[in-house]
Scaffold this motif. Structure first.
Motif, PDB file in Angstrom:
ATOM      1  N   LEU A  91       0.849  -1.196   0.000  1.00  0.00           N
ATOM      2  CA  LEU A  91       0.000   0.000   0.000  1.00  0.00           C
ATOM      3  C   LEU A  91       0.880   1.239   0.000  1.00  0.00           C
ATOM      4  O   LEU A  91       2.050   1.180   0.373  1.00  0.00           O
ATOM      5  CB  LEU A  91      -0.881   0.040   1.264  1.00  0.00           C
ATOM      6  N   ASP A  92       0.298   2.361  -0.386  1.00  0.00           N
ATOM      7  CA  ASP A  92       0.987   3.627  -0.179  1.00  0.00           C
ATOM      8  C   ASP A  92       1.172   3.815   1.316  1.00  0.00           C
ATOM      9  O   ASP A  92       0.353   3.360   2.121  1.00  0.00           O
ATOM     10  CB  ASP A  92       0.178   4.787  -0.740  1.00  0.00           C
ATOM     11  N   ILE A  93       2.236   4.509   1.697  1.00  0.00           N
ATOM     12  CA  ILE A  93       2.542   4.724   3.115  1.00  0.00           C
ATOM     13  C   ILE A  93       2.628   6.226   3.385  1.00  0.00           C
ATOM     14  O   ILE A  93       3.187   6.974   2.581  1.00  0.00           O
ATOM     15  CB  ILE A  93       3.867   4.043   3.517  1.00  0.00           C
ATOM     16  N   ARG A  94       2.083   6.601   4.522  1.00  0.00           N
ATOM     17  CA  ARG A  94       2.116   7.994   4.951  1.00  0.00           C
ATOM     18  C   ARG A  94       2.601   8.047   6.394  1.00  0.00           C
ATOM     19  O   ARG A  94       2.283   7.169   7.184  1.00  0.00           O
ATOM     20  CB  ARG A  94       0.695   8.567   4.840  1.00  0.00           C
ATOM     21  N   PHE A  95       3.373   9.082   6.721  1.00  0.00           N
ATOM     22  CA  PHE A  95       3.858   9.278   8.079  1.00  0.00           C
ATOM     23  C   PHE A  95       3.184  10.520   8.665  1.00  0.00           C
ATOM     24  O   PHE A  95       3.315  11.612   8.111  1.00  0.00           O
ATOM     25  CB  PHE A  95       5.382   9.449   8.098  1.00  0.00           C
ATOM     26  N   ASP A  96       2.465  10.341   9.749  1.00  0.00           N
ATOM     27  CA  ASP A  96       1.746  11.424  10.416  1.00  0.00           C
ATOM     28  C   ASP A  96       2.303  11.634  11.821  1.00  0.00           C
ATOM     29  O   ASP A  96       2.905  10.734  12.397  1.00  0.00           O
ATOM     30  CB  ASP A  96       0.252  11.095  10.559  1.00  0.00           C
ATOM     31  N   ILE A  97       2.056  12.819  12.351  1.00  0.00           N
ATOM     32  CA  ILE A  97       2.346  13.114  13.753  1.00  0.00           C
ATOM     33  C   ILE A  97       1.049  13.564  14.400  1.00  0.00           C
ATOM     34  O   ILE A  97       0.337  14.405  13.850  1.00  0.00           O
ATOM     35  CB  ILE A  97       3.397  14.230  13.910  1.00  0.00           C
ATOM     36  N   ILE A  98       0.756  12.988  15.552  1.00  0.00           N
ATOM     37  CA  ILE A  98      -0.355  13.472  16.365  1.00  0.00           C
ATOM     38  C   ILE A  98       0.235  13.992  17.658  1.00  0.00           C
ATOM     39  O   ILE A  98       1.005  13.305  18.336  1.00  0.00           O
ATOM     40  CB  ILE A  98      -1.400  12.386  16.644  1.00  0.00           C
ATOM     41  N   THR A  99      -0.113  15.226  17.970  1.00  0.00           N
ATOM     42  CA  THR A  99       0.327  15.857  19.199  1.00  0.00           C
ATOM     43  C   THR A  99      -0.864  15.950  20.139  1.00  0.00           C
ATOM     44  O   THR A  99      -1.930  16.433  19.748  1.00  0.00           O
ATOM     45  CB  THR A  99       0.856  17.277  18.916  1.00  0.00           C
ATOM     46  N   VAL A 100      -0.684  15.464  21.358  1.00  0.00           N
ATOM     47  CA  VAL A 100      -1.706  15.572  22.395  1.00  0.00           C
ATOM     48  C   VAL A 100      -1.111  16.433  23.505  1.00  0.00           C
ATOM     49  O   VAL A 100      -0.073  16.092  24.067  1.00  0.00           O
ATOM     50  CB  VAL A 100      -2.115  14.187  22.946  1.00  0.00           C
ATOM     51  N   VAL A 101      -1.761  17.558  23.772  1.00  0.00           N
ATOM     52  CA  VAL A 101      -1.302  18.455  24.829  1.00  0.00           C
ATOM     53  C   VAL A 101      -2.401  18.528  25.876  1.00  0.00           C
ATOM     54  O   VAL A 101      -3.543  18.869  25.564  1.00  0.00           O
ATOM     55  CB  VAL A 101      -0.988  19.868  24.287  1.00  0.00           C
ATOM     56  N   GLY A 102      -2.060  18.184  27.110  1.00  0.00           N
ATOM     57  CA  GLY A 102      -3.022  18.207  28.206  1.00  0.00           C
ATOM     58  C   GLY A 102      -2.690  17.121  29.210  1.00  0.00           C
ATOM     59  O   GLY A 102      -1.589  16.573  29.208  1.00  0.00           O
ATOM     60  N   GLN A 103      -3.671  16.823  30.050  1.00  0.00           N
ATOM     61  CA  GLN A 103      -3.501  15.802  31.069  1.00  0.00           C
ATOM     62  C   GLN A 103      -4.793  15.007  31.197  1.00  0.00           C
ATOM     63  O   GLN A 103      -5.872  15.510  30.884  1.00  0.00           O
ATOM     64  CB  GLN A 103      -3.150  16.446  32.407  1.00  0.00           C
ATOM     65  N   PRO A 104      -4.693  13.772  31.686  1.00  0.00           N
ATOM     66  CA  PRO A 104      -5.885  12.932  31.799  1.00  0.00           C
ATOM     67  C   PRO A 104      -7.007  13.562  32.632  1.00  0.00           C
ATOM     68  O   PRO A 104      -8.176  13.302  32.381  1.00  0.00           O
ATOM     69  CB  PRO A 104      -5.368  11.656  32.479  1.00  0.00           C
ATOM     70  N   THR A 105      -6.661  14.394  33.585  1.00  0.00           N
ATOM     71  CA  THR A 105      -7.681  14.966  34.469  1.00  0.00           C
ATOM     72  C   THR A 105      -8.245  16.282  33.955  1.00  0.00           C
ATOM     73  O   THR A 105      -9.101  16.871  34.602  1.00  0.00           O
ATOM     74  CB  THR A 105      -7.096  15.196  35.879  1.00  0.00           C
ATOM     75  N   GLY A 106      -7.766  16.764  32.837  1.00  0.00           N
ATOM     76  CA  GLY A 106      -8.232  18.055  32.324  1.00  0.00           C
ATOM     77  C   GLY A 106      -8.582  17.976  30.854  1.00  0.00           C
ATOM     78  O   GLY A 106      -8.785  16.906  30.292  1.00  0.00           O
ATOM     79  N   THR A 107      -8.648  19.131  30.231  1.00  0.00           N
ATOM     80  CA  THR A 107      -8.937  19.170  28.805  1.00  0.00           C
ATOM     81  C   THR A 107      -7.650  18.913  28.031  1.00  0.00           C
ATOM     82  O   THR A 107      -6.553  19.047  28.563  1.00  0.00           O
ATOM     83  CB  THR A 107      -9.514  20.541  28.401  1.00  0.00           C
ATOM     84  N   ASN A 108      -7.811  18.529  26.783  1.00  0.00           N
ATOM     85  CA  ASN A 108      -6.640  18.284  25.964  1.00  0.00           C
ATOM     86  C   ASN A 108      -6.881  18.809  24.556  1.00  0.00           C
ATOM     87  O   ASN A 108      -8.010  19.036  24.146  1.00  0.00           O
ATOM     88  CB  ASN A 108      -6.270  16.797  25.946  1.00  0.00           C
ATOM     89  N   GLU A 109      -5.788  19.010  23.859  1.00  0.00           N
ATOM     90  CA  GLU A 109      -5.817  19.459  22.473  1.00  0.00           C
ATOM     91  C   GLU A 109      -5.130  18.397  21.627  1.00  0.00           C
ATOM     92  O   GLU A 109      -4.058  17.911  21.987  1.00  0.00           O
ATOM     93  CB  GLU A 109      -5.079  20.791  22.346  1.00  0.00           C
ATOM     94  N   VAL A 110      -5.757  18.036  20.510  1.00  0.00           N
ATOM     95  CA  VAL A 110      -5.179  17.062  19.591  1.00  0.00           C
ATOM     96  C   VAL A 110      -4.898  17.774  18.269  1.00  0.00           C
ATOM     97  O   VAL A 110      -5.785  18.423  17.713  1.00  0.00           O
ATOM     98  CB  VAL A 110      -6.146  15.874  19.352  1.00  0.00           C
ATOM     99  N   ARG A 111      -3.651  17.675  17.816  1.00  0.00           N
ATOM    100  CA  ARG A 111      -3.285  18.214  16.506  1.00  0.00           C
ATOM    101  C   ARG A 111      -2.778  17.059  15.656  1.00  0.00           C
ATOM    102  O   ARG A 111      -1.976  16.249  16.111  1.00  0.00           O
ATOM    103  CB  ARG A 111      -2.201  19.280  16.644  1.00  0.00           C
TER     104      ARG A 111
END
Length: 121
Positions: A91-111
């Protein structure tokens, strides 16, 4: 388990949930090849996607995206090559980055950065 390991595991859980909501099929998590690991291996619309997850409780000192260094790209490339050979992927291959900023007890941001880098060995 040390706090940074727990935070990393939580970040990967968040990333997997995010990808599944988008319709990705998760094939493997933490796939290991000679001390190199692929955080998430998934399929998205017929493309094999290698996802590097970076988790930070905040970005006070640096963007989490910047933690993917040239050495890390090389390591991911080697592991991805082994994965493709091991499972006979055509298959074609793609490399992605996911950034998760936050903590389990609070809100978080996913990029999510698709096609974040090109592999090399």
């Amino acid at each position: 388990m040390a706090y940074h390991n727990e935070l990393g595991k939580w970040g990967e859980d968040v990333a997997v949930s995010y990808l599944q909501q988008l319709g990705y099929v998760i094939l493997h998590r933490d796939w290991d090849y000679h001390h190199r690991d692929l955080d998430i291996v998934a399929i998205d619309n017929g493309t094999l996607v290698i996802v590097e997850v970076k988790t930070r409780k905040n970005e006070q000192f640096a963007d989490a995206d910047e933690a993917v260094t040239v050495q890390k790209v090389r390591s991911l490339s080697i592991a991805a090559n082994a994965y493709v050979k091991r499972y006979n992927i055509n298959l074609d291959i793609r490399f992605d980055i996911i950034t998760v900023v936050g903590q389990p007890t609070g809100t978080n941001e996913v990029r999510h950065v698709k096609d974040a880098f090109l592999p090399f060995i």
